[in-house]
Design an enzyme around this catalytic site. Sequence first.
Site, mmCIF file in Angstrom:
data_model
loop_
_atom_site.group_PDB
_atom_site.id
_atom_site.type_symbol
_atom_site.label_atom_id
_atom_site.label_comp_id
_atom_site.label_asym_id
_atom_site.label_seq_id
_atom_site.Cartn_x
_atom_site.Cartn_y
_atom_site.Cartn_z
ATOM 1 C CB THR A 48 36.179 21.973 28.307
ATOM 2 O OG1 THR A 48 37.429 21.294 28.252
ATOM 3 C CG2 THR A 48 35.280 21.311 29.336
ATOM 4 C CB THR A 49 33.489 26.338 27.305
ATOM 5 O OG1 THR A 49 34.398 26.403 28.409
ATOM 6 C CG2 THR A 49 32.309 27.240 27.593
ATOM 7 C CE1 TYR A 111 36.872 6.226 33.404
ATOM 8 C CE2 TYR A 111 38.060 4.883 31.831
ATOM 9 C CZ TYR A 111 37.125 5.002 32.830
ATOM 10 O OH TYR A 111 36.440 3.893 33.267
ATOM 11 C CE1 TYR A 137 42.154 23.585 30.413
ATOM 12 C CE2 TYR A 137 40.904 22.498 28.693
ATOM 13 C CZ TYR A 137 40.942 23.202 29.871
ATOM 14 O OH TYR A 137 39.772 23.532 30.516
ATOM 15 N NE ARG A 142 35.562 20.771 32.400
ATOM 16 C CZ ARG A 142 34.280 20.488 32.256
ATOM 17 N NH1 ARG A 142 33.917 19.252 31.966
ATOM 18 N NH2 ARG A 142 33.358 21.418 32.397
ATOM 19 C CE LYS A 165 41.444 27.009 29.679
ATOM 20 N NZ LYS A 165 40.180 26.599 29.009
ATOM 21 C CB ILE A 207 41.660 30.153 27.423
ATOM 22 C CG1 ILE A 207 42.832 30.385 26.459
ATOM 23 C CG2 ILE A 207 40.490 29.495 26.697
ATOM 24 C CD1 ILE A 207 43.415 29.107 25.867
#
Length: 289
Positions: A48-49, A111, A137, A142, A165, A207
Site C-alpha cells: 500500500t505504501t 470494495y 494482510y 482501507r 499483517k 511491517i
Amino acid sequence: MIQDTLRGTGVALVTPFTKELAVDYNALRKLLDFTVEGGVNYLVVNGTTAESVTTTTAEKAEILQFIKQHVNGRVPLVYGIGGNNTQHVIDTIASTDLNGITAILSVSPYYNKPSQQGIYQHYVMVADASPVPVILYNVPGRTGSNVTSDTTLKLAVHENIIGIKEASGNLEQCMHIAKHKPADFMLISGDDLLTLPMITFGAVGVISVLANAFPEKFSRMVQFGLEHNFTAASELLYDFVDINPLMYEESNPVGVKAVLERFGVSTAAVRLPLVEATSGLKDKLYKLL
C-alpha cells in the site's frame, strides 16, 4: 525456516517519484541503502505504501527487478500481490517473477465487502496458486471489511499461509489470534505504534511505514521488544508517538514522503488522487524533526 527470516522490522517501501511523477530509480537506490544499512530485517515491495494502485504493470516489474538486483540478497524481500478479483490475483502471481522473493503479502479483498466465507475461499485459492508462502494482510480501514480472528485461524492451518499483517487496530482480536494460532504462524503488526504491545503477547515484529524514514531507531526499538527489554524499547517508542499520526493526516505515504524529502532521500511527490503534503503538514513534521 522461512518464518525466522521475517522476524523484526520489515519496511513497507515507498515508491520514489521525480517531480514529473516518473519512478525515481536514483532515489530508490538511496532508499534501499538507507533502510538496509539502517538495520531493517526485510523489505516489502509493492505494498500500500508503495502506491501500488497507481503504478503500472510494467513499472511494477521494473521496480521489482531493480530492487532484486540492488539489494542482491542482503535482506529478504516480500512482494505485495493482492486485489478484489480473485482470478486476477492468481493470474498476477503466475505472471510475476517471484525468483528471490521470500513470500507474498496479499491484502484482503477491498470494495466488494465479501463475507468471511468469501474471504476464506479467496485466500485458499491464492495460497494454492502461489509458488511462495503467503502472508495475509488485514487492514479494515482501507478494505471496508475485517478478516476476523476466526477466519485468520482457519487460514492459519493452510500449509502455504505463514502469517498475517494485522492492521485492524483491534488488540483483542490480535490476542485471540496469538492465543490460538499454530506455533509457526506469524502475527505481524501492521500498526507502528501498536508493535510493542503486540510483541508482548506474541507478535514477531512489524511491517512499518516509519521505518522508511527512521530505519535504525525503529529497528532498534523492535529488537529491544523482541528481547523483552521493554524499558529501552518504550524510550524509543515515545519518540514516535507525536510524529506517527502525521504520517496519515493527509493519507499514507504523503507524510513519510515529506520526511524523506527533508532527509534528502527522495522528493515528496505522490501520484493522484493523492497530493503532496501541504505546507501546513510539512511545517508540523519539520518542527518535530
